[in-house]
Design an enzyme around this catalytic site. Structure first.
Site, PDB file in Angstrom:
ATOM      1  N   LYS A   1       0.828  -1.222  -0.069  1.00 60.79           N
ATOM      2  CA  LYS A   1       0.140   0.042  -0.011  1.00 60.79           C
ATOM      3  C   LYS A   1       0.879   1.207   0.222  1.00 60.79           C
ATOM      4  O   LYS A   1       0.340   2.163  -0.629  1.00 60.79           O
ATOM      5  CB  LYS A   1      -0.979  -0.157   1.372  1.00 60.79           C
TER       6      LYS A   1
ATOM      7  N   GLN B   1      -4.073  -1.843   9.837  1.00 60.39           N
ATOM      8  CA  GLN B   1      -3.937  -3.356   9.132  1.00 60.39           C
ATOM      9  C   GLN B   1      -4.626  -4.303  10.152  1.00 60.39           C
ATOM     10  O   GLN B   1      -4.272  -4.629  11.178  1.00 60.39           O
ATOM     11  CB  GLN B   1      -2.535  -3.491   9.138  1.00 60.39           C
TER      12      GLN B   1
ATOM     13  N   ASP C   1     -11.037   3.178   4.785  1.00 59.23           N
ATOM     14  CA  ASP C   1     -11.018   1.731   4.622  1.00 59.23           C
ATOM     15  C   ASP C   1     -12.367   1.211   5.175  1.00 59.23           C
ATOM     16  O   ASP C   1     -12.629   0.205   4.622  1.00 59.23           O
ATOM     17  CB  ASP C   1      -9.988   0.902   5.355  1.00 59.23           C
TER      18      ASP C   1
END
Length: 283
Positions: free
Chosen positions: A55, A99, A122
């Protein structure tokens, strides 16, 4: 193999998205603003570290700044939330990615929900989930959004179709089910307790595999002409779908790698750029 088989190449979709993103980044930089994504990695899981690096590299290629916050595996929930709050309050940060997964002792939901909705690029917060269910999310969960992008890019009809989603996670199976329902598909969401899973999958015009088990979906589960979207990624570079077997009956299918993954990362960066625009306007 059929000559009219459609390979749903995610890299092609991602490259198309990046053209628009590059121009928006240029406009922001003219205003003295550099979009910034902060990623938080708790512990030393090698797969998670790889995802975070990928990313970061993707951000760099588009001129998006990325900050990597690495915390030890024994970090507490409170300590993690303190780090998230620092990023929430930092005006130079436009998107925050925690994450997944975090170590078992951490309350992951509490950590996700500590992320400001304006920076939840996200789509992991409870509020973001609710907004998505109503079709109002600014930043839907990235993998579900990527799946919808692929379907739209390749002009695959959603309205009136029977979509079968295998998986019910709050950041993949559930939100993509809601998004398909909002687009007038008839949606069946399956999971580990579903009885006669194989027979239900056989009814699907669109199959979304998001179960986290390698090569789980078999070729004889797929009715002729169905569209197969593999949202899984497992060791050995294989998805949740037995690609070779499912290729035969399907009319369209995503490869792994190179299917949903590149579009997911592109969506994350797109959301960060969009957040930078919004936050700069409100500054």
């Amino acid at each position: 193999m059929s000559t009219d088989k459609l390979i749903l190449n995610g890299q092609t979709v991602a490259d198309f998205m990046k053209e628009d993103m590059a121009s928006k980044v240029a406009i922001l930089k003219e205003k003295g603003i550099q979009p910034c994504l902060a990623t938080i990695l708790v512990g030393d899981d090698p797969s998670s570290a790889t995802y975070v690096r990928m990313k970061g590299n993707a951000c760099a290629r588009l001129g998006v700044h990325s900050i990597k916050v690495v915390l030890s595996a024994d970090t507490s929930t409170d300590e993690l939330i303190q780090e998230i709050n620092k990023l929430n309050e930092d005006p130079s940060v436009h998107g925050i990615l925690l994450q997944h997964p975090v170590p078992n002792h951490i309350d992951e939901r509490a950590a996700f929900d500590a992320i400001s909705i304006e920076k939840d690029v996200d789509g992991v917060t409870t509020l973001g989930f609710a907004l998505n269910a109503f079709g109002e999310a600014e930043f839907p969960s990235c993998t579900p959004q990527a799946i919808m992008r692929i379907l739209d890019f390749y002009n695959i009809q959603i309205e009136g179709k029977h979509a079968v989603v295998i998986g019910r996670s709050p950041i993949l199976g559930k939100p993509v089910s809601a998004m398909l329902l909002n687009r007038n598909a008839t949606v069946t969401t399956c999971h580990s307790k579903t009885v006669n899973l194989e027979e239900i999958v056989k009814l699907g015009d669109i199959i979304i595999a998001a179960v986290g088990k390698p090569l789980f979906v078999k070729g004889d589960w797929i009715k002729p002409g169905a569209v197969v979207i593999d949202a899984g990624y497992n060791k050995g570079n294989v998805g949740d779908v037995d690609y070779e077997a499912c290729f035969v009956p399907s009319s369209a299918i995503t490869p792994v790698p190179g299917g949903v993954g590149p579009v997911t990362i592109a969506t994350l960066i797109e959301h960060t750029i969009k957040s930078a625009y919004k936050l700069s306007e409100n500054a």
